[in-house]
Design an enzyme around this catalytic site. Sequence first.
Site, PDB file in Angstrom:
ATOM      1  N   GLU A  66      -3.158  -4.550  -2.927  1.00  0.00           N
ATOM      2  CA  GLU A  66      -3.678  -5.500  -3.924  1.00  0.00           C
ATOM      3  C   GLU A  66      -3.718  -4.873  -5.307  1.00  0.00           C
ATOM      4  OE1 GLU A  66      -4.907  -4.682  -0.962  1.00  0.00           O
ATOM      5  OE2 GLU A  66      -6.277  -6.212  -0.187  1.00  0.00           O
ATOM      6  N   CYS A  85     -10.648  -4.504   0.183  1.00  0.00           N
ATOM      7  CA  CYS A  85     -11.768  -3.562   0.091  1.00  0.00           C
ATOM      8  C   CYS A  85     -12.574  -3.844  -1.175  1.00  0.00           C
ATOM      9  CB  CYS A  85     -11.245  -2.125   0.089  1.00  0.00           C
ATOM     10  SG  CYS A  85     -10.500  -1.623  -1.464  1.00  0.00           S
ATOM     11  N   ASN A  97       0.842  -1.213   0.000  1.00  0.00           N
ATOM     12  CA  ASN A  97       0.000   0.000   0.000  1.00  0.00           C
ATOM     13  C   ASN A  97       0.867   1.250   0.000  1.00  0.00           C
ATOM     14  OD1 ASN A  97       0.612  -0.788   2.708  1.00  0.00           O
ATOM     15  ND2 ASN A  97      -1.032   0.491   3.508  1.00  0.00           N
TER      16      ASN A  97
END
Length: 158
Positions: free
Chosen positions: A75, A112, A62
């Site tokens: 991701e 998410c 991230n």
Amino acid sequence: MIQKEINIRYREYDDRNELAPEDLALVEAAAAATENSYSPYSGFRVGAAVRLSNGETVTGSNQENIAYPSGLCAERTAMFYACSRYPDAAIEAIAITASQNGEPCRLPASPCGACRQVMAEYQTRAGRDMKIILAGKEKTMVFDRVDDMLPFIFDSLK
Ligand code: THU
């Protein structure tokens, strides 16, 4: 009116060493990628590793920004890099791990909605299932296809 139900399937492991060797290696690559996280605002370091059909493994972490929405999850960093570097390869599997305060998280980090949507589209594009491995220190969850993380995906009701 008809009442309906859907089944979501996944496997849970207390010990990640029970994973297939190639999946365990992917989890370890994701864990190593947490070291490259740039997360001064949340302090939550996420790592992702993508295994491609051409044998390559691509990792991401991230990346945050002072203008918060400008950051990106681990991701999508990994998937976007993998698919821009190797556009003809399918994503076979993605592993995700997280750490906080210098310690690997006990429980898995769950992707998410935006990351699930991106997974879903790459799965459709490749025409084959993408495995998702969420690895925490005390629990690992394995989903064999994105549909089990994101039912009723956009554009699926045809
Ligand atoms: N984050 C990820 O990278 N992946 C997830 O699955 C959940 C959240 C990041 C976004 C942000 O940088 C930090 O974790 C805290 O939400």
